[in-house]
Design a protein around this motif. Structure first.
Motif, short mmCIF file in Angstrom:
data_model
loop_
_atom_site.label_atom_id
_atom_site.label_comp_id
_atom_site.label_asym_id
_atom_site.label_seq_id
_atom_site.Cartn_x
_atom_site.Cartn_y
_atom_site.Cartn_z
N TYR A 183 8.17 -1.48 -27.11
CA TYR A 183 8.39 -1.16 -28.52
C TYR A 183 9.80 -0.57 -28.70
O TYR A 183 10.54 -0.93 -29.62
N LEU A 209 12.39 -3.23 -28.40
CA LEU A 209 12.45 -4.02 -29.64
C LEU A 209 13.14 -3.22 -30.74
O LEU A 209 13.94 -3.75 -31.52
N ASP A 210 12.82 -1.91 -30.78
CA ASP A 210 13.29 -1.06 -31.87
C ASP A 210 14.82 -0.95 -31.87
O ASP A 210 15.45 -1.03 -32.93
N ALA A 236 12.54 -1.99 -35.38
CA ALA A 236 11.14 -2.27 -35.66
C ALA A 236 10.44 -1.09 -36.34
O ALA A 236 9.54 -1.29 -37.15
N ARG A 237 10.89 0.13 -36.04
CA ARG A 237 10.24 1.31 -36.62
C ARG A 237 10.31 1.27 -38.15
O ARG A 237 9.36 1.64 -38.82
#
Lengths: 139, 367, 274
Positions: free
Chosen positions: B8, B11-12, B17-18
Motif C-alpha cells: 500500500y 502504491l501510495d 492512493a491514500r
C-alpha cells in the motif's frame, strides 16, 4: 477496544468462510475446464488390410492426436505417432525417399520412426499394431 | 499484513492512493438514515458480474449452430462436470437480475429518488431495464429448445403489429421469414457481445451520474422531506456527519449480497425448474407448435396486454405509452415532496399500476 | 403482339401463383386439421344409418385415430375420391372374413402376428379359435394392456383359471415397467439425459410384449423373471441419478447455509462500526 477484538474475531471467521467459498467456487470451475480423461482412452483405429498396399501410408486421428500407419517394403506394418518430437508439427510422407519429413524444420525420420537428419531429439513414438482377419487395428 | 501495508505504501508514494481512499471510500459519506434498499444497486452489480463469468464459462462448450446448440446445452447439463451448476446459475441469474432490478426501481419510486436533479439516473436505469430484458430475450433463444424457438417466434411476431414497417422489422429481427438458424446467429451476437457491452457502458454512466450528483437521502425519519434543489446551479449533495461508505456501508452491501446469494443458491439447487417448463428440454421443432407457450414471467403482462386488445396495434401502442410514461416520469412528476405517504396521488397510481401489472401477469399465466 | 399477350397471360399466371403462395403461407399457422377431415370415408359414413356410422364413432376413440391411422390404412380404397373411394381397383379391401382377420391386422403388426400364429390361439384359427378382434375389439382398438385378459373375454371360450394365472404372472412386471417409465419421464422433464435408459426400457417393453400372445405359463414365468431383472438394471441407473440429485441438494444446503452465515457475520461486523 471491545469492538476491536470483536472485529478481529469476525474478520477471522469471514476470512475462513471466504476461503471455503473460494474453494467452493474454484473447484467446480476447475473441474468444468478440465478435459475429461478417459474420453479418448481405449479407442482404437482400424482399417482393412487391403487398403494399405506396400509403400503406402495412412494418416489418422488416434487418442486425440495425429498418427500414421506405414506398410514398409516387404509388407511389415508400423504405426507411429505423426507428431514430430522437435516442436510438435505433423510429419509428412516423402514417398520418393520412403521417409517422413517434418515441414517445420526439416527433421527426417525413417519408416521405423528413427531420426535420420535434422533437429528432432527423439524417434517418433511407436504405437501397438495388430492384424487379424484382414483388419489392421492400432491401439 | 505487513506485506500488504508495504504494498500500500509502495502504491501510495506513486499514485497517492491514500487520497483516493480518503475521498472515495472512508471519506465518502452517506446519509445517516440510509437503508438496506440502497444496497440493491450493489446486488445488481454482483449479479451482472456473475452473469458475465458464468456466460463466459458457458461459451466454452456452447455451439451457436441451430443443428448443434440443443445438444451442446444438453452436454453441458449432463456430461460436463458441474456444467449443470454453471448453466443453472446463468439461467436462474437472468431471472433474478430482472427481479432485483424491479425491486431497485420500486425503491427509487417510493423514496422519490428519481426526482430532479436525478432525472438522468432514472433514465439510464430505465434503459438498463430495457437492455436487461433484451439480453434475457436473446439469451432465451440460444438453447434452441421448443420453448426457446416458440417463445422467440411469439415475441418477434408482436413487432409485426407496427403499421407499415412491422413486417419488415419482423423479418429483419429474425433474419428471415421464420425464426431459424439466421435468427440464432444474430441473437447470439447480440446476447454475448453487443448488449453486454451496452449494459456495462450504461452501468458506468449510471454510477458516474450517481457520483456527480451525490447520493440522495431517504425521505424517512426526518421532518423535512421535500426536495430543495432549485435548478439554478450545480450542487453536489453532501452528507456531512454521515456514515462512511467504507467500511460501514460496504458491509451492508455485502450483507445484502450474501442474503441474495442464499436465496439465489436455494433456487439454483432446490428448484431451478420453476424457470424451466418441460418444453425447455425438447429440441426446437419448427413444424410443431407446443400447446400453451408462454413467455418468461416478466413478459407475461406485455403478452396479456397484446391479447386483451382487439387489435395488436392498440395493445402495442398502450404498452409503448406506458413505457414512455415510466421512462419520462421524473419530467412529469415535478412535485417537491419525496415521502411516499405525503404523496397520495402518486401512491395510489403506483400501487394500482403495480396491482395491474401483477394482475395482468397472473392472467397471462393462466390464460 | 402475340408475344405481348402471351407475356400478359404469363403475368396473370405468376400473379395467381403469388396469391396462392401467399394464401398457403397465411394458411400455414393453422395446421392442416389432421387427416381425418380430409378423407371422404368419414364424411359419408358419419351420416349413414347406425350400422355404417358406428365404426366411425368407435374409431374416433381408438389408438389408431390418435396416431393418425385412418380407414384406408386398413380397408384400402381411395380416401380422396368420393366416387371411387370403395372401388376394388383402387385397392379397396372391404371387410375381412373371419379367418383373414389376423393377416389383415398383421400387415402392420408383423411381430404380433407371428407370436399369435405360434400360440394355441393362433393354431385354433378357423377352428372356433379367437382372432384379433375377439379380444381387442374392432375399430375401437385401444392401447393393449393386461386388462384385455379378463374373465368376461376369456370365459366366452374356456375357463378363466389359466388365463388368470398368466395375468397374475405378468402383472408384477407390467407394474414395474409402468413405474420405471414414469421415473424416466420425470427425469426427462427436467432435462436429464435419459436417452440410453429410454432405449433400454423400450427394448425390454418390446420383449415383454412378445409374451402377450403366448399362452404357455411356464415360459411366461421364466421370461417375465428375466425381464424384471432387466428393468431392475434400469432402476439401478435411475437410483444413481437419485443419488446424484441428493448429493447436489446437500451441497446446495451447505452453500445456502454458508451464505446465510456470511450475511450474519457481515451484519455483526457492521454493528461494530457505530
Amino acid at each position: 477496544m471491545e469492538d476491536e477484538a470483536r472485529r478481529r474475531f469476525l474478520g477471522v471467521c469471514l476470512g475462513g468462510l471466504g476461503a471455503a467459498a473460494a474453494g467452493g467456487v474454484l473447484w467446480p470451475v476447475y473441474r468444468y475446464l478440465t478435459p475429461r480423461s478417459g474420453d479418448e482412452a481405449g479407442r482404437t483405429f482400424s482399417m482393412a488390410e487391403q487398403d494399405l498396399p506396400e509403400g503406402a501410408v495412412k494418416f489418422f486421428d488416434f487418442a486425440g492426436s495425429a498418427a500414421v500407419l506405414v506398410r514398409k517394403k516387404g509388407g511389415e506394418l508400423v504405426a507411429l505417432s505423426a507428431v514430430c518430437s522437435h516442436l510438435g508439427c505433423i510429419v509428412q510422407w516423402d514417398k520418393a525417399r520412403m521417409s517422413f519429413v517434418c515441414p517445420c524444420h526439416g527433421g527426417q525420420f525413417s519408416t521405423d520412426g528413427v531420426v535420420l537428419a535434422g533437429p528432432p531429439p527423439r524417434a517418433l513414438a511407436k504405437l501397438p499394431v495388430s492384424v487379424a482377419k484382414g483388419v489392421i487395428t492400432v491401439g | 499484513m505487513i506485506l500488504l501495508d508495504k504494498l500500500y505504501e509502495w502504491l501510495d508514494v506513486r499514485i497517492n492512493a491514500r487520497e483516493v481512499v480518503a475521498r472515495e471510500l472512508t471519506g465518502y459519506l452517506l446519509p445517516r438514515n440510509i437503508n438496506a434498499w440502497y444496497s440493491l444497486g450493489s446486488v445488481l452489480l454482483f449479479i451482472f458480474a456473475l452473469q458475465v463469468v458464468s456466460g463466459i464459462l458457458l461459451l466454452i462448450y456452447y455451439v451457436p449452430d441451430a443443428d448443434k446448440a440443443f445438444t451442446s446445452v444438453a452436454t453441458i447439463m449432463n456430461q460436463v462436470p458441474f456444467g449443470w451448476l454453471i448453466r443453472m446459475c446463468h439461467a436462474v441469474g437472468s431471472n433474478m437480475m430482472v427481479l432485483v432490478l424491479l425491486l431497485h426501481m420500486l425503491s427509487v419510486l417510493f423514496m422519490g429518488s428519481y426526482k430532479r436533479p436525478r432525472e438522468l439516473n432514472w433514465l439510464t436505469g430505465f434503459i438498463l431495464l430495457s437492455l436487461v430484458q433484451a439480453i434475457s430475450l436473446t439469451g432465451y433463444l440460444l438453447p434452441w429448445s421448443q420453448l426457446s424457438y416458440w417463445a422467440t417466434t411469439v415475441a418477434t411476431n408482436s413487432v409485426g403489429a407496427i403499421p407499415v414497417i412491422g413486417q419488415f422489422l419482423v423479418e429483419f429481427l429474425r433474419g428471415g421469414k421464420q425464426v431459424g438458424p439466421h435468427t440464432l446467429g444474430r441473437f447470439f451476437a447480440l446476447h454475448v457481445a453487443l448488449i453486454p457491452a451496452g449494459i456495462a457502458a450504461l452501468i458506468g454512466v449510471h454510477l458516474f451520474l450517481l457520483k456527480r450528483t451525490g447520493i440522495s437521502s431517504p425521505p424517512f425519519g426526518r421532518s423535512d422531506t421535500s426536495n430543495h434543489w432549485t435548478g439554478e446551479s450545480y450542487h453536489y449533495e453532501k452528507h456531512p456527519g454521515g456514515i462512511p461508505f467504507f467500511p460501514n456501508y460496504l458491509l451492508e452491501d455485502l450483507r445484502s449480497i450474501s442474503l441474495y446469494l442464499a436465496f439465489f443458491l436455494a433456487v439454483v439447487f432446490f428448484n431451478p425448474y420453476v424457470f424451466f417448463p418441460s418444453a425447455a428440454f425438447v429440441p426446437a421443432n419448427p413444424y410443431l407448435t407446443p400447446a400453451h407457450i408462454k413467455p418468461e414471467w416478466y413478459f407475461l403482462a406485455n403478452y396479456q396486454t397484446l391479447k386483451i386488445f382487439p387489435s395488436e396495434i392498440i395493445g402495442l401502442a398502450v404498452q409503448g405509452l406506458a413505457m414512455t410514461f415510466l421512462a419520462l416520469l421524473p419530467f412529469i412528476d415535478r412535485g417537491a415532496e419525496r415521502h411516499p405517504l405525503k404523496r397520495p396521488v402518486f401512491m395510489t397510481c403506483t400501487v394500482l399500476g403495480l396491482l395491474l401489472w401483477i394482475g395482468l401477469s397472473i392472467w397471462g399465466h393462466y390464460s | 403482339m402475340n408475344y405481348f399477350s402471351l407475356s400478359k397471360k404469363n403475368g396473370m399466371f405468376v400473379w395467381t401463383l403469388c396469391i396462392l403462395a401467399a394464401l398457403t403461407v397465411l394458411a400455414r399457422p393453422v395446421p392442416a386439421l389432421s387427416a381425418e377431415n380430409e378423407i371422404v370415408c368419414l364424411q359419408c359414413h358419419a351420416n349413414l344409418p347406425e350400422q355404417y356410422s358406428r365404426p366411425v364413432a368407435l374409431w374416433r376413440a381408438s389408438i389408431h385415430a390418435e396416431n393418425g391411422i385412418a380407414c384406408n390404412n386398413c380397408h384400402g380404397g381411395d380416401p380422396k375420391d368420393m366416387a371411387d373411394a370403395m372401388n376394388p381397383a383402387r385397392g379397396f379391401l372391404g371387410v375381412p372374413r373371419q379367418t383373414e382377420i389376423p393377416a389383415f391386422c398383421g400387415r402392420c403388426h408383423v411381430g404380433v402376428l407371428k407370436d399369435y400364429l405360434a400360440s394355441a390361439h393362433g393354431r385354433a384359427l378357423g377352428k372356433r379359435g379367437p382372432t384379433c378382434v375377439t379380444c381387442h375389439g374392432n375399430h375401437r382398438v385401444v392401447k393393449a394392456s393386461l386388462d384385455l385378459i379378463n374373465e368376461k373375454s376369456c370365459s366366452s371360450c374356456h375357463s378363466y383359471e389359466r388365463a388368470g394365472a398368466i395375468k397374475a404372472a405378468m402383472q408384477a412386471t407390467e407394474a414395474m415397467l409402468l413405474a420405471t417409465d414414469m421415473r424416466i419421464a420425470a427425469y426427462k422433464q427436467i432435462g436429464a439425459d435419459t436417452d440410453r435408459l429410454e432405449k433400454g426400457l423400450f427394448a425390454t417393453r418390446n420383449r415383454f410384449h412378445t409374451l402377450f400372445h403366448n399362452v404357455d405359463l411356464t415360459r411366461i414365468k421364466g421370461e417375465t423373471a428375466a425381464i424384471r431383472a432387466e428393468i431392475q438394471k434400469i432402476d439401478q441407473a435411475l437410483a444413481r441419478l437419485d443419488q446424484v440429485g441428493a448429493q447436489r441438494r446437500k451441497a446446495g444446503a451447505a452453500a445456502v447455509g454458508a451464505s446465510l452465515l456470511a450475511a450474519l457475520l457481515f451484519h455483526l461486523l457492521r454493528k461494530t462500526y457505530r
